[in-house]
Each structure stands twice: as structure tokens, then as C-alpha cells.
Design an enzyme around this catalytic site. Structure first.
Site, mmCIF file in Angstrom:
data_model
loop_
_atom_site.group_PDB
_atom_site.id
_atom_site.type_symbol
_atom_site.label_atom_id
_atom_site.label_comp_id
_atom_site.label_asym_id
_atom_site.label_seq_id
_atom_site.Cartn_x
_atom_site.Cartn_y
_atom_site.Cartn_z
ATOM 1 N N SER A 190 98.874 -23.745 0.373
ATOM 2 C CA SER A 190 98.661 -24.864 1.281
ATOM 3 C C SER A 190 99.780 -25.871 1.064
ATOM 4 C CB SER A 190 97.303 -25.519 0.998
ATOM 5 O OG SER A 190 97.176 -26.760 1.663
ATOM 6 N N TYR A 203 90.558 -29.234 -4.704
ATOM 7 C CA TYR A 203 91.318 -28.282 -3.889
ATOM 8 C C TYR A 203 92.781 -28.239 -4.334
ATOM 9 C CZ TYR A 203 92.955 -25.999 0.440
ATOM 10 O OH TYR A 203 93.513 -25.137 1.357
#
Length: 356
Positions: A190, A203
């Protein structure tokens, strides 16, 4: 021999040529840049042979980006082994209907070592003629976002088990087949693997960890001819299932859990209403991704599989909240290491926390 008028003309002509004395280095630099760009594009887009007969195992295919990646690679001719966490749900059944007979659905829970071993055994028993060419670690989870002080260690463990240890389990299981084919490993991380923002630590730490794992693995696998690439999607929450009704309700339940387990002092510091408001509301419905809008990520994965010279990193911008074609996350991640920390802290705080 020459009059004053001829001198004036000569002098004026020389003055006109003066700027070119300074411009020619710029022109040379421009030509070098153009030649480099053209050569790089040609070098980068030199593809391997046919995709048919090459197997690719992908995790997280029953929803989101994994669904789009599996469908795209199937269309290119790969034999796709689509790892699905919930093979009985609509996402997996839709994928089976829309793809060719080459596609295999493979049940897998990346948190479970035995499940990973069973998936490996199935793939090994159904290899196409050129073997397993690629492994795409795409499965991931996005838990409730909250401050570090309020978030329990259990929540970090949950995120790590899927986003970090899951790819490790899959890589360790499938590497013998990838080494045999001198193939590819692609880890989908990401933009959060490049930069961190407030409240997203559960995350972000997993994506940073997967990036560093990929860097180590890329260096280790080079002697076997195996190429390791990282694909870093930007904002795709609007077009995948990561923020559908079920996931949003799950995150609200996780907020309740963290709140109940927190001490009175911590509860006072972090009002529950703010925590609920800080989690993204429902943005999409259902589990099947908007495949067309996910294509940039699928194409990046395909390039990493097909190119003779794949990139180490593919930063793939997504969609913006204010202007649809400007992904703020992707923009910040590109300049994150180029600008001073104090400036990036100021910028991120203003953007994510609405601080002045």
C-alpha cells in the site's frame, strides 16, 4: 573594408547567438533525457513469451483487488489459482462464472499453516506445463483505526497475522516451485508502506513490514533468477469491498471492544464518539470489486509477471476524495522521503486531523 553598419549587424547577430551558448547544455540534457526515457520504456516493456502454460497463485481473490487481478490475468492467458478465503460466497462464485476454465478456486486462510499447506498441495498437483510462474500476495485486512494508546496489542496481532505473517507463510510454502521456474513473487502492500498517518498504525506497521520483507527477499532470490516486486496501491477504498457494510460494522464492533478494554483514564482522553467518527463510513456495497476501476493495479501486477525487467516497486495511484483523478495518498507517498519530516508532519496533520 567593412563599414560601421556592417559592424552593427555583426554585433547584433552575435548578441542573438549569446542565449544559445547557455541553452545548448539544456538542449543536450533534454535529448539525453528523451533517449533515456525511450530506451527505458523499451527495456521495461520487453515481455516474456506466451502466458499460456504459466501458473499464478493469488491470495484474496474472492473480493476487492484480488478479484480484479485474477480476472485480468485469466484474460491474459495465465492459469490462475485463485486463493479464496470464503469460496462459498458470491465473490468466488462470480469469479468462477466470469473467467475461463483454466481458473482454479483454491480455499485458503493465510492465518492457518495447514490451510496454506493444503493450498500448496493442490497447486502442485494441478500445475500447467510451464509450472508455477508467480505468487501474488494480495490478501489483507483493514481493522478499525484508532490511536496507539487506545488500540490493544490483540488488534495489532490480528492485523499482523493476515497482512504480514500471511505472506510469509505463503512465500515459504511456495518458494520451491518459484525457484524451480525462476519466476516472480509480487507482494501487494500500500502507499501506507511508504508513509504513516495518524490512527492507522495497526495497518501501517504491517505494510511497512511487508515492504522490508520484500526488499530482503528480492536480494536473497536474485541468485536463483527469481524477481520480487512490490505493488503499492493508493486510495482504492471507493471501488473495492474493503469498506462495505460488513467490514464497516466489523470495525465499529472493534471500536466497542477497544473501548471496553481501555482504562477510565484512556477513555477520558479519547471520546468514543470521536473514535467512531474517525472510522470511514460505508463507501461501497457488496463484495465484488469495480473491476474496471481496479485495472491499474491489475495491470501493474501483470507487468511484474510478464516483463523481462520488472520494477522493484509499482506505485499505483487511486482515486481522490476532492478531485477524483488526484490521489492525495499517492502524491504524499511520492514526496514523503524528499521533504523534511517537520513539513510532512505538518501537511499530514492538516490533511488527516484537520489541524491548523
Amino acid at each position: 573594408m567593412f563599414g560601421y553598419g556592417a559592424f552593427q549587424v555583426t554585433f547584433a547577430a552575435c548578441l542573438c547567438l549569446v542565449p544559445f551558448l547557455f541553452l545548448w547544455p539544456l538542449l543536450v540534457a533534454l535529448c539525453v533525457w528523451l533517449l533515456w526515457t525511450i530506451g527505458w520504456k523499451y527495456w521495461e516493456h520487453t515481455h516474456l513469451g506466451e502466458c499460456e502454460g504459466r501458473g499464478v497463485f493469488i491470495t484474496g481473490c474472492d473480493s476487492g483487488l484480488g478479484f480484479a487481478i485474477a480476472e485480468h490475468l485469466d484474460a491474459l492467458g495465465f492459469t490462475v489459482f485463485a486463493g479464496c478465503y470464503r469460496p462459498q460466497d458470491v465473490g468466488a462464485s462470480t469469479l468462477q462464472k466470469e473467467c475461463s476454465s483454466r481458473l482454479h478456486e483454491v480455499p485458503i486462510d493465510v492465518r492457518d499453516k495447514e490451510s496454506v499447506a493444503n493450498a500448496f498441495a493442490y497447486v502442485k498437483d494441478h500445475l500447467p506445463k510451464h509450472g508455477l510462474w508467480g505468487v501474488v500476495n494480495n490478501a489483507g485486512v483493514n481493522l478499525a483505526t484508532s490511536e496507539v494508546e487506545l488500540t490493544g496489542v490483540r488488534m495489532y496481532n490480528r492485523a499482523q497475522d493476515v497482512n504480514m505473517y500471511g505472506p510469509i507463510r505463503v512465500v515459504k510454502a511456495f518458494l520451491p516451485l518459484i525457484r524451480a521456474s525462476a519466476g516472480r513473487i509480487i507482494n501487494v502492500t500500500s502507499v501506507h508502506g511508504r508513509m504513516s498517518i495518524p490512527r492507522w498504525s495497526t495497518y501501517d506497521v504491517t505494510k511497512h513490514g511487508l515492504e522490508t520483507l520484500s526488499d530482503s527477499l528480492r536480494l536473497e532470490m536474485a541468485k536463483f533468477g527469481v524477481r520480487v516486486s512490490i505493488v503499492e496501491p493508493g486510495q482504492y477504498g471507493f471501488v473495492t469491498s474493503i469498506q462495505n457494510e460488513e467490514m464497516t460494522n466489523l470495525q465499529l464492533a472493534q471500536i466497542d471492544e477497544m473501548w471496553k478494554n481501555a482504562s477510565p483514564e484512556i477513555r477520558a482522553a479519547y471520546p468514543k464518539e470521536e473514535e467512531v467518527k474517525g472510522n470511514t463510513p460505508v463507501m461501497v456495497h457488496g463484495w465484488v470489486a469495480n473491476v474496471n476501476k481496479c485495472l491499474p493495479v491489475a495491470r501493474a501486477v501483470a507487468h511484474a509477471l510478464r516483463s523481462e525487467h520488472p520494477r522493484a516497486r509499482y506505485l499505483v495511484g487511486g482515486y481522490g476524495t476532492i478531485v477524483s483523478f488526484v490521489d492525495g495518498f499517492a502524491v504524499m507517498s511520492k514526496v514523503h522521503n524528499l521533504l523534511s519530516t517537520w513539513f510532512m508532519d505538518w501537511w499530514i496533520a492538516r490533511w488527516t486531523l484537520n489541524e491548523k
